[in-house]
Design a protein around this motif. Structure first.
Motif, short mmCIF file in Angstrom:
data_model
loop_
_atom_site.label_atom_id
_atom_site.label_comp_id
_atom_site.label_asym_id
_atom_site.label_seq_id
_atom_site.Cartn_x
_atom_site.Cartn_y
_atom_site.Cartn_z
N ARG A 131 -34.86 44.44 90.89
CA ARG A 131 -33.69 43.77 90.30
C ARG A 131 -34.07 43.18 88.94
NH1 ARG A 131 -32.38 38.92 93.52
NH2 ARG A 131 -34.63 38.62 93.25
N PHE A 132 -33.06 42.96 88.13
CA PHE A 132 -33.30 42.31 86.84
C PHE A 132 -33.92 40.93 87.04
CE2 PHE A 132 -31.73 39.29 83.64
CZ PHE A 132 -32.28 39.85 82.49
N LEU A 138 -40.50 35.86 80.34
CA LEU A 138 -41.36 36.01 79.18
C LEU A 138 -41.36 37.46 78.70
CD1 LEU A 138 -43.47 34.75 77.25
CD2 LEU A 138 -45.21 35.29 78.99
N LEU A 139 -41.39 38.39 79.62
CA LEU A 139 -41.40 39.80 79.28
C LEU A 139 -40.04 40.25 78.75
CD1 LEU A 139 -43.22 42.25 79.25
CD2 LEU A 139 -42.55 42.74 81.61
N THR A 231 -19.65 43.78 80.39
CA THR A 231 -20.87 44.60 80.44
C THR A 231 -22.15 43.79 80.64
OG1 THR A 231 -21.13 44.48 78.04
CG2 THR A 231 -19.86 46.35 78.94
N LEU A 232 -22.06 42.51 80.95
CA LEU A 232 -23.28 41.72 81.04
C LEU A 232 -24.22 42.26 82.11
CD1 LEU A 232 -24.97 39.38 80.07
CD2 LEU A 232 -23.78 37.89 81.71
N LYS A 233 -23.70 42.55 83.29
CA LYS A 233 -24.55 43.10 84.35
C LYS A 233 -25.11 44.46 83.93
CE LYS A 233 -24.38 40.01 87.63
NZ LYS A 233 -25.62 39.33 88.10
N THR A 234 -24.28 45.24 83.24
CA THR A 234 -24.76 46.53 82.77
C THR A 234 -25.89 46.36 81.77
OG1 THR A 234 -22.62 47.58 83.09
CG2 THR A 234 -24.11 48.62 81.49
N ARG A 235 -25.77 45.36 80.88
CA ARG A 235 -26.82 45.14 79.88
C ARG A 235 -28.11 44.66 80.54
NH1 ARG A 235 -24.02 41.12 76.16
NH2 ARG A 235 -22.23 41.15 77.57
N GLN A 236 -27.97 43.84 81.59
CA GLN A 236 -29.17 43.46 82.33
C GLN A 236 -29.81 44.69 82.99
OE1 GLN A 236 -27.66 40.49 85.03
NE2 GLN A 236 -27.90 38.82 83.55
N LEU A 240 -33.62 46.41 82.86
CA LEU A 240 -34.33 46.83 84.07
C LEU A 240 -34.70 48.30 83.99
CD1 LEU A 240 -35.08 46.07 87.10
CD2 LEU A 240 -32.85 47.04 87.69
N ASP A 241 -33.73 49.14 83.60
CA ASP A 241 -33.99 50.58 83.53
C ASP A 241 -35.08 50.90 82.51
OD1 ASP A 241 -31.96 50.80 85.35
OD2 ASP A 241 -30.50 51.69 83.97
N TYR A 242 -35.01 50.23 81.38
CA TYR A 242 -35.98 50.52 80.33
C TYR A 242 -37.39 50.17 80.80
CZ TYR A 242 -38.20 50.59 75.75
OH TYR A 242 -39.03 50.88 74.69
N LEU A 243 -37.58 48.99 81.33
CA LEU A 243 -38.92 48.60 81.76
C LEU A 243 -39.43 49.45 82.92
CD1 LEU A 243 -38.69 44.71 81.51
CD2 LEU A 243 -40.05 46.25 80.08
#
Length: 1003
Positions: A131-132, A138-139, A231-236, A240-243
């Motif tokens: 989860r996000f 920090l990361l 889109t806030l949840k989408t942006r979170q 998550l997807d990127y990391l």
């Protein structure tokens, strides 16, 4: 593109500024568009939505789906359900956008057993955030500062995460300026959302053109509003997807590296959970970051994690020796992050004080217990062939769930027992110590056990259990050529009864008088018997004739010599009490009596020889031109056999060593050595010849110069033919020729030797063509006719699953000299269980690709067309003979050990075999000089009830084989001890149907 027109065109005037800040119009339009994007699952096959050519789509198999499905359909699978992309989704794909749906961060091959339980599940990347909220703040803050500062701005709930307008405008301006000023730097304006689109779906994960950049932005925009305008949840989720998935090159021993979790492990050897704890993962209870690590520890973990967010732009460069450059770039970012207040100066200073050290050695894979994964590996290999994916590495990363036919619980329990048999106490508890099994004090850990079980259900033979205790990748069941001893009698019995059935077809329609008038051909006693039987039988149907064939009687005496395999041979029975008996085929099969089957095989060979058109009259007319053809073929074949043997003997040896090998065991007289040297080294000078003689002569045989010259001239080139040279040297002439050929062609292969030796092979056998040697000719012709008979027998065996191209042309094939494989024997028993029908062997019942995506497809194994390969009546007779073995013969330990759920016994049948493969060395006169045990095996091939069949094998090779004297009793006793573990698999419901496993029709 319509989407990009909405994004870039604006609505004019005063609304442009507001739209750039709030994305209000984009949100409304794209949310409405998103509602039209769907891909419901429906029955049957449909057209595939084209998948992008990006790394993500290749790794998960999405862009290979059409090819996968085509291959599977060709191989008997049926598409039961498939995703139906909506018209708008197809329209956007036609416009060039990537399909918009909620993509998976992690996927991999899942193998399930027949009850739906997991056998193996792989997820790649292996490590990641669920989860996000699990990501250390920090990361997150550091990543966003570097890559996408406005992404999580809570004041703009409708923000389009695909575009950060300030960066985009600057990047666009730089691109325009670069047209004029070629040295102008043109940094990208990519957001995290467009970067994800790029490395997942663009060709090679790269932006190859401005059009490709617009494609990424448009696709990311559509994807951003799938869940509505906010889109806030989408942006979170983008963070998550990127990391979890950012590509970080590849590492030896690990493979492709994606995501922060795998990156920390592969690049630095760091445990992902430990790093997150150190950096301060938020508490699930309080939501606050709680961290008690000392500053240097936290600084190192942060610097390593931060370096990966930076390294993603050129990860291969850094892994391939750019560690110092990565350290310096990370230090620069640390200073910038501290200057902007993203991190504390104390953390910056502590991180600057540590040096990044990349993991230099290959990433060691965790130890694999092959024995516990043997069945899973076999399934993966099978699936690899089905899909045409040659590397298991690639197969494991497909988005695929495959339901196998294995019964996981039984598989695990039986595997555990087999592994424990290396412990003498466990082996003793299983009853494996005793007469004809392990002797007290013997170590059972050197013996390998293999067990395979099939169930005939749903129109196929379903693999329910495949295991062994050999902790290496090698598969004893399917990958070995083993001497399985008397299990060959099962194949021989089937061949014998097949001939009886063929004779029934040929003659049963003729009346008794006609049958008595038919001419009888020489020693074809099987046809003689069939004619006599049919002339007197009251019931001429097939099954009574087969039963009568089982009651034919043969002598079990070992006193006779048999001319087979090119020479005279004698054979012995296992039980000497049988030596003076004359018994029926039925009795001989029950008690596994060798000599009866040797004589039965002789009858089978004579049957085929009598029906060989080339053999008719060939022995009565010495001038028959066919005789020369047969003799030529004999000389060619025999010469190849000898040359192959000599090649193995001399390969890799020097010429001097070859001479020593040839005279080994012979008296090295001067004349013999002279013949050998002049035959194998004709171009040698007198000095070279004399020197070579001196190396091999005994001290007492030293020669004068005159004697050396005499030998050099007397046996020089052209003085004697090759056969005469062999006679004078006391060595096979083809060995002499080979030694000379290898002297001049030291690297020659066997195929080159055979190609070059055609004239010499014929020359060695020129004596055969002289008519005064008619008896010798007849012997050779009969040998070749026997070979041709075994070619016919081999065709019959292979038609019923025998795995090798040829049989040893000897009656000994009836008792195991041609070897076999346990899996191939199981196939034969499957035909018997299925009343003469060959059913497809099924390991995988269903396949489910790409669940939850527009490419989702489900397939099941379709019903295979059964092939009738044996008469049903024949299999009934053989089945009865196997049941007799288990109730009264060599497998009688199995009687009554398998039961139904109500306690009633299941009928058991079997055939046992003991393999004792030896390497024998014979001297002059055929005297046995030495014998070395190479392998020893004990095998049981069996059937249980009307559905189950399989094999159990115990095997030991060199150098341990000579320590054991167990027989097939070992395999039978082990099967008895395993019987209780198989009860869950053999359970039936109230209607007598299989209760433990689903079959394809239930899927």
């Amino acid at each position: 593109m319509a989407v990009l027109v909405i994004i870039a065109g604006g609505v004019g005037g005063a609304f442009v500024s507001e739209e750039l800040m709030t994305s209000r119009l984009q949100a409304r339009y794209l949310t409405a568009l998103g509602r039209e994007l769907s891909f419901p699952m429906q029955s049957g096959a449909s057209e595939f939505l084209p998948a992008p050519d990006g790394p993500y789509d290749s790794r998960l198999g999405y862009n290979q789906m059409p090819a996968f499905v085509d291959r599977l359909v060709e191989r008997g699978h049926l598409v039961t359900r498939q995703a139906r992309p909506s018209p708008r989704m197809v329209e956007l794909a036609d416009l060039g956008l990537f399909p918009a749906y909620h993509e998976k961060n992690r996927a991999g091959l899942r193998l399930l057993d027949c009850q739906g339980e997991v056998l193996q599940a792989g997820l790649y990347p292996e490590r990641g955030y669920e989860r996000f909220e699990d990501i250390p703040p920090l990361l997150v803050n550091s990543l966003l500062f570097i890559e996408n500062r406005e992404l999580l701005d809570p004041t703009q709930p409708r923000r389009n995460p695909a575009i950060e307008w300030g960066r985009f405008a600057k990047a666009a301006a730089d691109q325009v300026i670069s047209v004029v000023a070629e040295d102008r730097s043109t940094p990208g304006g990519s957001t995290l959302a467009t970067q994800i689109e790029k490395y997942r779906h663009s060709p090679d994960g790269r932006t190859g053109s401005r059009r490709e950049k617009l494609r990424q932005m448009g696709s990311a925009s559509v994807r951003a509003y799938l869940d509505g305008e906010d889109t806030l949840k989408t942006r979170q989720r983008i963070v998550l997807d990127y990391l979890n998935t950012v590509p970080l090159s590849a590492k030896a021993g690990f493979g492709e590296v994606n995501g922060m979790g795998d990156g920390l492990w592969a690049w630095y050897g760091r445990d992902f959970d430990e790093v997150n704890r150190i950096l301060g993962r938020p508490s699930a209870e309080t939501g606050r970051v709680e961290n008690g690590e000392d500053l240097p520890t936290r600084a190192l973990a942060f610097k390593q994690a931060l370096s990966l967010t930076i390294a993603q732009r050129r990860p291969s460069y850094y892994l391939a020796g750019g560690a110092q450059g990565l350290n310096e770039l990370t230090d620069a970012h640390l200073r910038l992050l501290a200057d902007e207040g993203v991190i504390q100066p104390s953390l910056r200073d502590a991180a600057l004080a540590v040096q990044l050290k990349l993991r230099e050695e290959p990433v060691a894979a965790p130890p694999v217990a092959f024995v516990t994964r043997k069945a899973v590996t076999s399934l993966r290999t099978h699936l690899s062939g089905l899909l045409g994916v040659p590397r298991l590495y690639d197969l494991d990363r497909l988005d695929l769930s495959a339901s196998s036919t294995l019964h996981g619980e039984v598989q695990r329990n039986v595997t555990a027992v087999l592994r424990e048999l290396g412990d003498p106490d466990r082996a003793r508890a299983a009853g494996l110590y005793g007469f004809r099994m392990f002797s007290e004090g013997q170590d059972p850990s050197k013996v390998m056990f293999s067990f395979t079980l099939y169930e005939s259900a749903g129109g196929a033979n379903r693999l329910r259990l495949q295991t062994d205790n050999y902790d290496q990748p090698f598969d004893i069941n399917e990958g070995a050529r083993l001497d399985l001893g008397s299990t060959a009698k099962l194949r021989t019995l089937v061949s014998y009864l097949e001939l009886v059935a063929a004779l029934h077809t040929e003659y049963a329609g003729r009346d008794a008088a006609e049958l008595r008038r038919l001419p009888r051909q020489g020693s074809d006693f099987l046809t003689h018997w069939a004619l006599d039987y049919l002339a007197t039988a009251g019931d001429r149907s097939l099954k009574p004739m087969l039963e009568a064939a089982m009651d034919r009687r043969y002598s079990a005496s070992p006193q006779e010599q048999f001319f087979t395999g090119g020479g005279l041979h004698t054979f012995g029975n296992f039980n000497r009490e049988d030596d003076k008996k004359v018994m029926t085929v039925r009795e001989a099969f029950r008690n596994s009596v060798n000599l009866v089957f040797i004589r039965m095989m002789r009858d089978i060979v004579r049957y085929h020889v009598a029906r060989n058109p080339a053999a008719s009259g060939i022995f009565t007319d010495p001038d028959d031109p066919r005789r020369r053809d047969y003799l030529n073929r004999f000389a060619d074949r025999e010469g190849k056999v000898f040359l192959s043997t000599f090649y193995r003997k001399h390969q890799g040896h020097s010429p001097d060593e070859s001479v020593s090998l040839m005279v080994e065991g012979l008296q090295p007289t001067p004349r013999r050595l002279a013949v050998i040297l002049r035959a194998t080294w004709p171009e040698a000078s007198l000095a070279e010849f004399g020197s070579a003689l001196g190396k091999h002569l005994r001290e007492s045989d030293k020669l004068s110069e005159g004697e050396i010259l005499d030998l050099y001239d007397r046996f020089g080139p052209g003085r004697y033919s090759l056969p005469d040279q062999g006679y004078l040297a006391g060595i096979h002439p083809l060995e002499l020729w080979l030694a000379g050929f290898l002297r001049t062609h030291p690297g020659a292969t066997l195929s080159q030797v055979l190609e070059a030796s055609g004239d010499e092979r014929l020359a060695v056998y020129t004596w055969l063509f002289r008519t005064r040697h008619k008896n010798a000719q007849d012997v050779r012709i009969r040998s070749l006719l026997e070979v041709e008979a075994f070619i016919e027998i081999g065709h019959s065996w292979r038609r019923l699953g025998y795995p090798f191209e040829s049989l040893t042309p000897s009656y000994a094939s009836s008792i195991g000299s041609s070897a076999d494989r346990p899996a191939a024997l199981a196939e034969l028993v499957g035909i018997i269980v299925n009343k003469g029908k060959r059913l497809p062997v099924v390991r995988l019942d269903s396949l489910h690709f790409a669940a939850g995506t527009p490419y989702e497809t489900e397939l099941v194994r379709g019903p295979g067309a059964p092939e009738q390969v044996l008469p049903e009546a024949l299999t009934e007779v053989v089945r009865g003979a196997m049941v007799d073995v288990a109730e009264n013969g060599t497998a009688r330990r199995l009687k009554g050990v398998f039961h139904r759920a109500d306690g009633s016994p299941l009928v058991v049948g079997g055939k046992t075999g003991t393999g004792d493969h030896r390497y024998d060395v014979y001297g002059k006169g055929g005297q046995l000089v030495s014998s070395r045990v190479v392998t020893r095996s004990a095998t049981l091939v069996f059937l249980v009830g009307d559905r189950f069949f399989g094999t159990l094998t115990a095997y030991v090779g060199e150098p341990y084989a000579e320590q054991y004297a167990f027989t097939s009793s070992l395999a039978v006793q082990l099967a008895r001890s395993l019987a209780p573990l198989l009860e869950p698999l053999m359970a039936e419901d109230a209607q007598g149907q299989p209760a433990s496993c689903r079959i394809a029709s239930d899927a």
